[in-house]
Structures are given as structure tokens and as C-alpha cells.
Scaffold this motif. Structure first.
Motif, PDB file in Angstrom:
ATOM      1  N   GLN A 106      39.902  -2.282  60.880  1.00  0.00           N
ATOM      2  CA  GLN A 106      39.131  -2.448  62.115  1.00  0.00           C
ATOM      3  C   GLN A 106      37.940  -1.491  62.131  1.00  0.00           C
ATOM      4  OE1 GLN A 106      39.269  -4.436  64.840  1.00  0.00           O
ATOM      5  NE2 GLN A 106      40.915  -5.670  63.991  1.00  0.00           N
ATOM      6  N   ARG A 107      38.173  -0.260  61.704  1.00  0.00           N
ATOM      7  CA  ARG A 107      37.075   0.710  61.690  1.00  0.00           C
ATOM      8  C   ARG A 107      35.997   0.290  60.697  1.00  0.00           C
ATOM      9  NH1 ARG A 107      36.311   6.577  59.313  1.00  0.00           N
ATOM     10  NH2 ARG A 107      34.689   7.306  60.700  1.00  0.00           N
ATOM     11  N   ALA A 108      36.423  -0.240  59.547  1.00  0.00           N
ATOM     12  CA  ALA A 108      35.446  -0.697  58.566  1.00  0.00           C
ATOM     13  C   ALA A 108      34.598  -1.837  59.121  1.00  0.00           C
ATOM     14  CB  ALA A 108      36.161  -1.144  57.292  1.00  0.00           C
ATOM     15  N   VAL A 109      35.230  -2.729  59.888  1.00  0.00           N
ATOM     16  CA  VAL A 109      34.493  -3.840  60.502  1.00  0.00           C
ATOM     17  C   VAL A 109      33.479  -3.300  61.506  1.00  0.00           C
ATOM     18  CG1 VAL A 109      34.688  -5.833  62.027  1.00  0.00           C
ATOM     19  CG2 VAL A 109      36.298  -5.552  60.151  1.00  0.00           C
ATOM     20  N   VAL A 110      33.917  -2.359  62.351  1.00  0.00           N
ATOM     21  CA  VAL A 110      33.012  -1.786  63.348  1.00  0.00           C
ATOM     22  C   VAL A 110      31.852  -1.073  62.659  1.00  0.00           C
ATOM     23  CG1 VAL A 110      32.810  -0.060  65.181  1.00  0.00           C
ATOM     24  CG2 VAL A 110      34.806  -1.552  65.100  1.00  0.00           C
ATOM     25  N   ALA A 111      32.157  -0.329  61.591  1.00  0.00           N
ATOM     26  CA  ALA A 111      31.114   0.403  60.875  1.00  0.00           C
ATOM     27  C   ALA A 111      30.098  -0.537  60.253  1.00  0.00           C
ATOM     28  CB  ALA A 111      31.737   1.285  59.789  1.00  0.00           C
TER      29      ALA A 111
ATOM     30  N   ALA B  86      35.013 -12.798  61.510  1.00  0.00           N
ATOM     31  CA  ALA B  86      35.522 -14.110  61.098  1.00  0.00           C
ATOM     32  C   ALA B  86      35.882 -14.118  59.615  1.00  0.00           C
ATOM     33  CB  ALA B  86      34.479 -15.186  61.393  1.00  0.00           C
ATOM     34  N   LEU B  87      35.009 -13.534  58.784  1.00  0.00           N
ATOM     35  CA  LEU B  87      35.295 -13.472  57.353  1.00  0.00           C
ATOM     36  C   LEU B  87      36.541 -12.641  57.083  1.00  0.00           C
ATOM     37  CD1 LEU B  87      31.721 -13.000  55.851  1.00  0.00           C
ATOM     38  CD2 LEU B  87      33.233 -14.956  55.492  1.00  0.00           C
ATOM     39  N   LEU B  88      36.666 -11.526  57.783  1.00  0.00           N
ATOM     40  CA  LEU B  88      37.826 -10.665  57.586  1.00  0.00           C
ATOM     41  C   LEU B  88      39.109 -11.389  57.970  1.00  0.00           C
ATOM     42  CD1 LEU B  88      39.161  -7.915  57.059  1.00  0.00           C
ATOM     43  CD2 LEU B  88      38.637  -7.309  59.427  1.00  0.00           C
ATOM     44  N   THR B  89      39.101 -12.047  59.135  1.00  0.00           N
ATOM     45  CA  THR B  89      40.293 -12.754  59.600  1.00  0.00           C
ATOM     46  C   THR B  89      40.675 -13.872  58.642  1.00  0.00           C
ATOM     47  OG1 THR B  89      39.712 -12.268  61.897  1.00  0.00           O
ATOM     48  CG2 THR B  89      41.293 -14.039  61.517  1.00  0.00           C
ATOM     49  N   THR B  90      39.680 -14.641  58.199  1.00  0.00           N
ATOM     50  CA  THR B  90      39.943 -15.737  57.274  1.00  0.00           C
ATOM     51  C   THR B  90      40.504 -15.218  55.955  1.00  0.00           C
ATOM     52  OG1 THR B  90      38.133 -17.017  58.243  1.00  0.00           O
ATOM     53  CG2 THR B  90      38.924 -17.706  56.084  1.00  0.00           C
ATOM     54  N   PHE B  91      39.909 -14.145  55.453  1.00  0.00           N
ATOM     55  CA  PHE B  91      40.377 -13.582  54.179  1.00  0.00           C
ATOM     56  C   PHE B  91      41.796 -13.044  54.313  1.00  0.00           C
ATOM     57  CE2 PHE B  91      40.860 -10.023  51.229  1.00  0.00           C
ATOM     58  CZ  PHE B  91      40.646 -10.681  50.027  1.00  0.00           C
TER      59      PHE B  91
END
Length: 252
Positions: free
Chosen positions: A91-96, A211-216
Motif C-alpha cells: 500500500q505504501r509503495a502504491v501511495v509513493a 487497478a494494476l496492483l489489484t489485478t496482478f
């Protein structure tokens, strides 16, 4: 320090020092429900663990993006309550990734403080292979958004070569997905005002990353589940009904 079996082992003073915040800040976040309560140990002393560190790091990143405390409360309130330390790091990586540049130059001592552990030469090689750190003279350039996730991966039993191959595979397919998404969005806004296009781009970036993260994640979970099923069917793994593989030196 936190033990190998994930038992909370940090006092509030140790947690604050490790996270780079004050004890007052930790207590404030706890009162707001942003941090789960500590585990009460002997002599009624609260003990904190890696989940608290990961949540503090996520809060810090959200603040860096300019989010107010109320917005952070809403953001954290939408997350599943049972997120693991690794999930929080993701989650932190996504926010960053919302920020155009999260790379900072730090000393080795500061790098180890942020990592929460001593880093040997092999650890640094693996982090460099993951594109998390890069040597810059006596210092290091570190992607702050990926550091905690990279540190988590240090204990995964993969060779340096496998990490490099995995990184190349992810980069190749991520770039292809980004190019295709960029083409679709560009075609959809060709007739729009340039200011609208810029605004759309700013809003779409975090949404597309999520979206990409969730799909992956879902695809990888399915692959790993199928992998385990195939192992049980063929007897390649020690799953239910399967036998562990023979030792490699059994026939030598």
C-alpha cells in the motif's frame, strides 16, 4: 527488536525511535484509531510490532502526499483490518507512486535505520537488483516508497539471478501494459481541452496503479494456487496426499 515469530517486542519509545516520530505522535495516532492497540505484556507494558511500524510508514507517506489527518483516517478506514506487514508495505509503495519522484540520497546509517535492520553487502546487492537502492559514492540513492517492501523480500529464498530475471519480466510486462493503457486513454481524450487532459492524467495515475496492483495480486494468487494443486496431483510437493521430492544426492 521484533522476533522471528512476529511477536510484538518494541516499547513505545523504541517504536517511536524506529519510525522517526515522537512518543506523543504514536499515542495520538493510537487515540485516533490509526494504529492498533499494543499487546499488553508483563507489568502492563505495551508492546508493538512490525505491523505498527508498517502503519506508521504508510501514514508518513500519506502525509508526504499532502493528505490531511481526516483524509488519512478515511483512507485507512477503507483498508481491510487484517492487512499483513507486506500488504501494508505494498500500500505504501502504491501511495509513493503518486509522487513524481521518491528517490532520496541517504547515508548507510540512515538507510539501515529506515530499513529497521543492519544491511550486509549481499543485502545491498539484492536491494540494488530490485531497483530499491543505488550506490552514490559513500551514500545511497533509495526509493523511499519501495524500501520496506524490498527489505521484506530480503528474507525470501531466491537467488540474485532469479531476482534479476523476475525484475526483467515485471518491467517488460508493466511497460507493455502502460503503453497500451496510455494509448487507450490518449485516444479517449484526443478532442478534449489540454487542461482537462492534464487533470485526467493526474487523477488516473493512482487509480491505474491501484487497478494494476489489484489485478496482478489476484492473478498471482490464482497462479500460486494452481501451482500448489499441480504439485499435489503430481506428487511434486509435500501437500495432502503428495510425497516430498527425493533428495538430489540420493542417486549420486
Amino acid at each position: 527488536m521484533t522476533t522471528d515469530i512476529e511477536e510484538p517486542a518494541l516499547t513505545i519509545d523504541e517504536l517511536a525511535a524506529r519510525a522517526g516520530v515522537t512518543v506523543r505522535t504514536v499515542r495520538f495516532y493510537g487515540s485516533k484509531g490509526l494504529l492498533p492497540p499494543p499487546v499488553i505484556g508483563p507489568r502492563r507494558v505495551g508492546r508493538y510490532g512490525r505491523e505498527h511500524l508498517a502503519r506508521l510508514a504508510l501514514i508518513e507517506e500519506l502525509q508526504r502526499q499532502g493528505m490531511t489527518l481526516a483524509a488519512i483516517e478515511r483512507y485507512l478506514g477503507q483498508l481491510p483490518p487484517d492487512l499483513s506487514v507486506r500488504d501494508l508495505a505494498i500500500q505504501r509503495a502504491v501511495v509513493a507512486s503518486w509522487a513524481p519522484d521518491t528517490v532520496e540520497r541517504v547515508s548507510r546509517g540512515e538507510l539501515e535505520r529506515r530499513a529497521g535492520r543492519a544491511l550486509g553487502d549481499e543485502d545491498l546487492r539484492r536491494l540494488a537488483a530490485l531497483n530499491v537502492v543505488e550506490r552514490d559514492g559513500e551514500d545511497f540513492r533509495v526509493d523511499a516508497g519501495l524500501l520496506r517492501l524490498g527489505v521484506e523480500l530480503l528474507d525470501v529464498p531466491l537467488t540474485h539471478e532469479t531476482i534479476l530475471e523476475a525484475r526483467a519480466t515485471l518491467t517488460e510486462h508493466a511497460r507493455a501494459a502502460a503503453q497500451e493503457l496510455s494509448r487507450l486513454l490518449r485516444d479517449a481524450v484526443t478532442e478534449r481541452d489540454p487542461r482537462d487532459v492534464k487533470s485526467l492524467s493526474a487523477h488516473m495515475h493512482p487509480l491505474v496503479v491501484q487497478a494494476l496492483l489489484t489485478t496482478f495480486q489476484r492473478s498471482l494468487r490464482e497462479e500460486l494456487r494452481d501451482w500448489g494443486v499441480r504439485g499435489e496431483v503430481t506428487g511434486a510437493g509435500p501437500g495432502r496426499g503428495g510425497r516430498p521430492p527425493a533428495r538430489a544426492d540420493a542417486c549420486s
